[in-house]
Scaffold this active site. Structure first.
Site, PDB file in Angstrom:
ATOM      1  N   GLU A 160     -17.086 -19.706 -41.993  1.00  0.00           N
ATOM      2  CA  GLU A 160     -17.191 -19.209 -43.371  1.00  0.00           C
ATOM      3  C   GLU A 160     -18.454 -19.664 -44.107  1.00  0.00           C
ATOM      4  OE1 GLU A 160     -13.616 -20.069 -45.530  1.00  0.00           O
ATOM      5  OE2 GLU A 160     -12.379 -18.860 -44.198  1.00  0.00           O
ATOM      6  N   GLU A 348      -8.283 -17.457 -38.756  1.00  0.00           N
ATOM      7  CA  GLU A 348      -7.466 -18.236 -39.701  1.00  0.00           C
ATOM      8  C   GLU A 348      -6.620 -17.302 -40.547  1.00  0.00           C
ATOM      9  OE1 GLU A 348      -9.498 -20.952 -42.337  1.00  0.00           O
ATOM     10  OE2 GLU A 348     -10.682 -21.805 -40.702  1.00  0.00           O
TER      11      GLU A 348
HETATM   12  C1  GAL Z   1     -10.617 -21.762 -45.097  1.00  0.00           C
HETATM   13  C2  GAL Z   1     -11.269 -22.940 -44.402  1.00  0.00           C
HETATM   14  C3  GAL Z   1     -10.309 -23.977 -43.943  1.00  0.00           C
HETATM   15  C4  GAL Z   1      -9.112 -24.193 -44.848  1.00  0.00           C
HETATM   16  C5  GAL Z   1      -8.533 -22.880 -45.350  1.00  0.00           C
HETATM   17  C6  GAL Z   1      -7.446 -23.009 -46.408  1.00  0.00           C
HETATM   18  O1  GAL Z   1     -11.509 -21.216 -45.998  1.00  0.00           O
HETATM   19  O2  GAL Z   1     -12.013 -22.500 -43.299  1.00  0.00           O
HETATM   20  O3  GAL Z   1     -11.032 -25.155 -43.692  1.00  0.00           O
HETATM   21  O4  GAL Z   1      -9.377 -25.092 -45.830  1.00  0.00           O
HETATM   22  O5  GAL Z   1      -9.527 -22.074 -45.874  1.00  0.00           O
HETATM   23  O6  GAL Z   1      -7.971 -23.140 -47.668  1.00  0.00           O
END
Ligand code: GAL
Length: 438
Positions: A160, A348
C-alpha cells in the site's frame, strides 16, 4: 472454488515482531515515531506479539488452522540496520528460520519487502523524499532475493504505497510524521520508481518467482448525483485507487482527473516515464470498505471530502469504517478493467471489532460474518469470470494497528498482551474448518 485458489493470512513485521533492538537490528521510522508517543496511548511495537521469539508457535497455529499461505513482511532495518551498507547476519538468519519453519509445516511463505518500516538512518537522509532511495531500495531487494529466493516463490515489493506516502508524508499521522505536498509528491514518485525497480531486480535474480506488489483499494461513490460530487469522487478515486497502479502500467499519473499531480513532474528526471513502468506477475488488492465523497470548496488540492461513515447510519467496524461487502467485488472489477493486469490476489481483507473473552472464548460473530460476506462477493466476481486467484485474511493475531495502537483487534487469534497467550477466536476456528474441508 477452484483448487488452485490461494487461501492465506497476512501480517506485517512491525505490527507483530517486537524484538525492536534484538540481535543487531537498526531502528526503523516506526520505532522512532512510537518512541515520541505519537500513537494511541503512546503504544509502540517494541514487543508487539513477540513474533520474533514466538514464530514457531504462531506458524504451528497457522498449520492448525489449515491455512496454506502465510504472508509476512521483512524488516529492512533487521536485515540492513542502517538501510544501506552492512548486512546483519542475524537478521538474515532469523528470516531463514521463519521461512524454513513455514516450509517444514507445509506452509507457503509470501514475502512483502516493504510494509512501511523504513530504516531510520534513511529517513535522516530524506527518506522517501530523497531520490537516492530508489538505489537504496534496489540494493535491499537484491540482498533479500539472494538470501531467500531459493525457497520463496511469492514476493510483493510493497504494501500500500498510497498509505505510507499519504499518512506518513502528507498527513503526518503515520511515521515519519511528515506533512504537506512538498514531502508527499516526491515520496510518491520515488515510491513508484522504487516499486518498478524492485520488480525488475526480483525478476532478474529470480525468473521463476511470482512477483507482485499490493495496493489499497476503497470503492468510491459520490454522495449525490450532482456533477460536483461526481467529479469530486473521480478526484478521490484518482488519488486513492489509481495513483500507483497507472504509472506502473504505462499511463503515467492520473493528472487529467487530479490536476495537482502535474506538480510531480518537477521531480522527474530524463527516462523516468520508462522507469516507472513494470509488468508485475500479479497485483495484490487490499480492501476494507467503501468511501462516500462530496464536493468541498475548502479542502485543498482535491476539493472533496469523505463523508464520515459514522454520520451515514451504516454498520461500522471498530476502525469506524463502513461494513460494505460489495466494495471488494467492485475493486476486483475495477482492477480487472486494466489490460495490463493478468492476475489478482486479495492480499488483505478483514475487520476490527471489540471482541470480548468470555469463559476463555472469543465468539466474534461480527468478524466471521464480515469475512463470509466478503468471500461471497469474491465468489460472485469469480463466477462472473473476473480474475481473482486468492484471498488472504488480515490478520493472524491481534496486533499493533499503527497510529491506533493495540486498540483495534483484527486477529483470527486473540492475544493477551500481558501474557502473550494466544486464543483462537470463533472466526479463526471457522476459517480453519472452511479451509480444512470439515
Ligand atoms: C492495511 C495495512 C495493514 C493493516 C490493515 C488494517 O492498510 O496494510 O498493515 O493495518 O490495513 O488497518
Amino acid at each position: 472454488m477452484d483448487p488452485d485458489f490461494k487461501w492465506g493470512v497476512s501480517t506485517a513485521a512491525y505490527q507483530i515482531e517486537g524484538g525492536h533492538d534484538a540481535h543487531g537490528k537498526g531502528l526503523s521510522i516506526w520505532d522512532v515515531f512510537t518512541a515520541k508517543g505519537s500513537c494511541h496511548e503512546r503504544h509502540h511495537g517494541n514487543t508487539a506479539c513477540d513474533f520474533y521469539n514466538r514464530y514457531k508457535d504462531d506458524v504451528a497455529l497457522i498449520n492448525e488452522l489449515n491455512i496454506p499461505n502465510f504472508r509476512f513482511s521483512l524488516s529492512w532495518s533487521r536485515i540492513i540496520p542502517n538501510g544501506i551498507g552492512e548486512v546483519n547476519p542475524e537478521g538474515i538468519a532469523y528470516y531463514n528460520r521463519l521461512i524454513d519453519e513455514c516450509l517444514a509445516n507445509g506452509i507457503e511463505p509470501w514475502i512483502t519487502l516493504y510494509h512501511w518500516d523504513l530504516p531510520h538512518e534513511l529517513e535522516l537522509k530524506g527518506g522517501w523524499a530523497n531520490r537516492e532511495i530508489v538505489d537504496w531500495f534496489a540494493e535491499y531487494v537484491r540482498v533479500c532475493a539472494e538470501a531467500f529466493g531459493d525457497r520463496v516463490k511469492y514476493w510483493m515489493v510493497m504494501n500500500e504505497p498510497m498509505v505510507f506516502t499519504g499518512a506518513g508524508y502528507f498527513m503526518g499521522i503515520h511515521a515519519p510524521g511528515r506533512r504537506g505536498l512538498g514531502n508527499f509528491l516526491p515520496a510518491v514518485h520515488h515510491a513508484v520508481l522504487a516499486m518498478a525497480e524492485g520488480g525488475r531486480v526480483l525478476k532478474a535474480l529470480l525468473p521463476e518467482a511470482e512477483v507482485g506488489t499490493t495496493f489499497s483499494g476503497s470503492y468510491i461513490q459520490p454522495k449525490t448525483d450532482s456533477p460536483k460530487d461526481i467529479i469530486a469522487a473521480q478526484r478521490v478515486d484518482a488519488l486513492l485507487n489509481r495513483l500507483f497502479i497507472e504509472p506502473l502500467l504505462g499511463f503515467g499519473y492520473p493528472e487529467a482527473d487530479l490536476p495537482v499531480l502535474k506538480k510531480i513532474r518537477k521531480h522527474f528526471k530524463e527516462g523516468d516515464e520508462a522507469k516507472m513502468v513494470f509488468t508485475f506477475d500479479f497485483i495484490g488488492i487490499q480492501n476494507y470498505t467503501r468511501e462516500v465523497v462530496k464536493h468541498s470548496v475548502i479542502t485543498p488540492y482535491v476539493n472533496a471530502v469523505l463523508v464520515d461513515a459514522k454520520k451515514r447510519q451504516v454498520p461500522l467496524t471498530a476502525m469506524g469504517w463502513e461494513v460494505y461487502p460489495p466494495a471488494i467485488y467492485q475493486m476486483i472489477k475495477k482492477f480487472n478493467e486494466y489490460d495490463g493486469i493478468t492476475k489478482i490476489y486479495i492480499t488483505e481483507n478483514g475487520a476490527a471489532f471489540p471482541d470480548t473473552m468470555v469463559d476463555g472464548k472469543v465468539i466474534d460473530t461480527e468478524r466471521m460474518a464480515y469475512i463470509q460476506n466478503h468471500l461471497k462477493q469474491v465468489k460472485k466476481a469469480k463466477d462472473e469470470g473476473l480474475e481473482v486467484s486468492g484471498y488472504f485474511v488480515w490478520t493472524l493475531t491481534d496486533n499493533f494497528e499503527w497510529n491506533e495502537g493495540y486498540r483495534p483487534k483484527f486477529g483470527l487469534i486473540h492475544v493477551d498482551f500481558e501474557t502473550q497467550q494466544r486464543t483462537v477466536k470463533a472466526s479463526g476456528k471457522w476459517y480453519g474448518k472452511f479451509l480444512g474441508g470439515d
